[in-house]
Design a protein around this motif. Sequence first.
Motif, PDB file in Angstrom:
ATOM      1  N   ASP A 148     -34.960 -38.351 -16.707  1.00  0.00           N
ATOM      2  CA  ASP A 148     -35.467 -39.630 -16.213  1.00  0.00           C
ATOM      3  C   ASP A 148     -35.947 -39.475 -14.768  1.00  0.00           C
ATOM      4  N   TYR A 149     -37.259 -39.496 -14.565  1.00  0.00           N
ATOM      5  CA  TYR A 149     -37.811 -39.326 -13.218  1.00  0.00           C
ATOM      6  C   TYR A 149     -37.357 -40.438 -12.276  1.00  0.00           C
ATOM      7  N   GLY A 150     -37.051 -41.591 -12.808  1.00  0.00           N
ATOM      8  CA  GLY A 150     -36.589 -42.700 -11.978  1.00  0.00           C
ATOM      9  C   GLY A 150     -35.287 -42.408 -11.259  1.00  0.00           C
ATOM     10  N   LEU A 151     -34.517 -41.450 -11.754  1.00  0.00           N
ATOM     11  CA  LEU A 151     -33.253 -41.066 -11.115  1.00  0.00           C
ATOM     12  C   LEU A 151     -33.430 -39.933 -10.107  1.00  0.00           C
ATOM     13  N   ASN A 152     -34.646 -39.405  -9.955  1.00  0.00           N
ATOM     14  CA  ASN A 152     -34.859 -38.214  -9.138  1.00  0.00           C
ATOM     15  C   ASN A 152     -34.375 -38.373  -7.701  1.00  0.00           C
ATOM     16  N   SER A 153     -34.677 -39.498  -7.045  1.00  0.00           N
ATOM     17  CA  SER A 153     -34.259 -39.680  -5.647  1.00  0.00           C
ATOM     18  C   SER A 153     -32.739 -39.658  -5.514  1.00  0.00           C
ATOM     19  N   ALA A 154     -32.050 -40.310  -6.422  1.00  0.00           N
ATOM     20  CA  ALA A 154     -30.584 -40.315  -6.387  1.00  0.00           C
ATOM     21  C   ALA A 154     -30.028 -38.921  -6.652  1.00  0.00           C
ATOM     22  N   ILE A 155     -30.658 -38.176  -7.553  1.00  0.00           N
ATOM     23  CA  ILE A 155     -30.217 -36.811  -7.856  1.00  0.00           C
ATOM     24  C   ILE A 155     -30.429 -35.907  -6.657  1.00  0.00           C
ATOM     25  N   VAL A 156     -31.586 -36.017  -6.005  1.00  0.00           N
ATOM     26  CA  VAL A 156     -31.860 -35.210  -4.805  1.00  0.00           C
ATOM     27  C   VAL A 156     -30.828 -35.512  -3.723  1.00  0.00           C
ATOM     28  N   ASP A 157     -30.483 -36.783  -3.541  1.00  0.00           N
ATOM     29  CA  ASP A 157     -29.469 -37.156  -2.553  1.00  0.00           C
ATOM     30  C   ASP A 157     -28.127 -36.503  -2.884  1.00  0.00           C
ATOM     31  N   LYS A 158     -27.738 -36.516  -4.152  1.00  0.00           N
ATOM     32  CA  LYS A 158     -26.474 -35.890  -4.560  1.00  0.00           C
ATOM     33  C   LYS A 158     -26.501 -34.379  -4.311  1.00  0.00           C
ATOM     34  N   ILE A 159     -27.636 -33.750  -4.629  1.00  0.00           N
ATOM     35  CA  ILE A 159     -27.746 -32.307  -4.418  1.00  0.00           C
ATOM     36  C   ILE A 159     -27.601 -31.978  -2.938  1.00  0.00           C
ATOM     37  N   TYR A 160     -28.383 -32.642  -2.086  1.00  0.00           N
ATOM     38  CA  TYR A 160     -28.309 -32.369  -0.645  1.00  0.00           C
ATOM     39  C   TYR A 160     -26.891 -32.592  -0.112  1.00  0.00           C
ATOM     40  N   THR A 161     -26.261 -33.688  -0.517  1.00  0.00           N
ATOM     41  CA  THR A 161     -24.909 -33.987  -0.040  1.00  0.00           C
ATOM     42  C   THR A 161     -23.937 -32.873  -0.421  1.00  0.00           C
ATOM     43  N   LEU A 162     -23.951 -32.476  -1.690  1.00  0.00           N
ATOM     44  CA  LEU A 162     -23.040 -31.427  -2.155  1.00  0.00           C
ATOM     45  C   LEU A 162     -23.343 -30.072  -1.516  1.00  0.00           C
ATOM     46  N   VAL A 163     -24.621 -29.699  -1.471  1.00  0.00           N
ATOM     47  CA  VAL A 163     -24.986 -28.393  -0.917  1.00  0.00           C
ATOM     48  C   VAL A 163     -24.624 -28.316   0.557  1.00  0.00           C
ATOM     49  N   PHE A 164     -24.964 -29.335   1.331  1.00  0.00           N
ATOM     50  CA  PHE A 164     -24.647 -29.294   2.759  1.00  0.00           C
ATOM     51  C   PHE A 164     -23.142 -29.236   2.995  1.00  0.00           C
ATOM     52  N   GLN A 165     -22.394 -29.995   2.199  1.00  0.00           N
ATOM     53  CA  GLN A 165     -20.933 -29.981   2.320  1.00  0.00           C
ATOM     54  C   GLN A 165     -20.379 -28.596   1.986  1.00  0.00           C
ATOM     55  N   ARG A 166     -20.834 -28.001   0.902  1.00  0.00           N
ATOM     56  CA  ARG A 166     -20.307 -26.708   0.466  1.00  0.00           C
ATOM     57  C   ARG A 166     -20.760 -25.565   1.374  1.00  0.00           C
ATOM     58  N   LEU A 167     -21.989 -25.640   1.902  1.00  0.00           N
ATOM     59  CA  LEU A 167     -22.427 -24.631   2.869  1.00  0.00           C
ATOM     60  C   LEU A 167     -21.600 -24.714   4.148  1.00  0.00           C
ATOM     61  N   GLU A 168     -21.319 -25.929   4.590  1.00  0.00           N
ATOM     62  CA  GLU A 168     -20.500 -26.109   5.795  1.00  0.00           C
ATOM     63  C   GLU A 168     -19.084 -25.567   5.579  1.00  0.00           C
ATOM     64  N   GLU A 169     -18.505 -25.840   4.402  1.00  0.00           N
ATOM     65  CA  GLU A 169     -17.162 -25.344   4.077  1.00  0.00           C
ATOM     66  C   GLU A 169     -17.147 -23.805   4.059  1.00  0.00           C
ATOM     67  N   ALA A 170     -18.265 -23.194   3.626  1.00  0.00           N
ATOM     68  CA  ALA A 170     -18.358 -21.742   3.563  1.00  0.00           C
ATOM     69  C   ALA A 170     -18.834 -21.138   4.887  1.00  0.00           C
ATOM     70  N   ASN A 171     -19.046 -22.015   5.890  1.00  0.00           N
ATOM     71  CA  ASN A 171     -19.502 -21.585   7.206  1.00  0.00           C
ATOM     72  C   ASN A 171     -20.857 -20.857   7.143  1.00  0.00           C
ATOM     73  N   ILE A 172     -21.753 -21.385   6.283  1.00  0.00           N
ATOM     74  CA  ILE A 172     -23.104 -20.840   6.136  1.00  0.00           C
ATOM     75  C   ILE A 172     -24.089 -21.885   6.674  1.00  0.00           C
ATOM     76  N   PRO A 173     -24.811 -21.596   7.745  1.00  0.00           N
ATOM     77  CA  PRO A 173     -25.734 -22.583   8.301  1.00  0.00           C
ATOM     78  C   PRO A 173     -27.081 -22.567   7.568  1.00  0.00           C
ATOM     79  N   LEU A 174     -27.839 -23.623   7.748  1.00  0.00           N
ATOM     80  CA  LEU A 174     -29.237 -23.616   7.329  1.00  0.00           C
ATOM     81  C   LEU A 174     -30.040 -22.901   8.409  1.00  0.00           C
TER      82      LEU A 174
END
Length: 170
Positions: free
Chosen positions: A140-166
């Motif tokens: 469902d393309y209508g959910l894409n913005s919410a999915i992208v937000d979830k991905i960014y939130t999880l990835v940034f949190q997990r990268l920070e926990e692993a001490n890996i910067p962008l």
Amino acid sequence: LALQDTLGNLFAGVALQLDKPYEIGDWVEIEHGHNRWIGQVYEISWRATVLTALTEESLTVPNRIVGQAQVSNFSTKYRPIIRSILFRIPFGAPMEKVKGILLGAAQSIPEIRTVPLPRVLMNETTESWIGFKLVYFIDDYGLNSAIVDKIYTLVFQRLEEANIPLAAPR
């Protein structure tokens, strides 16, 4: 000369009705020059196509514009919608760990399909970073913005926990 726009809309509207590049309920992106409209098709008339945008506003795009535009239809009945996000990670970061973090984030979001599985590809290198592309599939393309937000939130949190910067932009 005064009827040029009206006739252009009429003929483009007839062509849209015959070609059917989209139907009511489809998620589309219409790109014409520097203008871009994204929304769900609400109405198709002889004069214009009406979209309901992601933020619920109504967008009316004249059919003569649609007839000259690049139209992407994200509603498909036969295959999932492919989306991707690029992450730039500095050289020296553990590549397999980064891939695991990106893949794990995608797999933990219920709106992302498990068939086909999400994947992570290295698709870019520069003197300061490696580009990782997370490719995932949705229905469902209508959910894409919410999915992208979830991905960014999880990835940034997990990268920070692993001490890996962008990577810093250069």
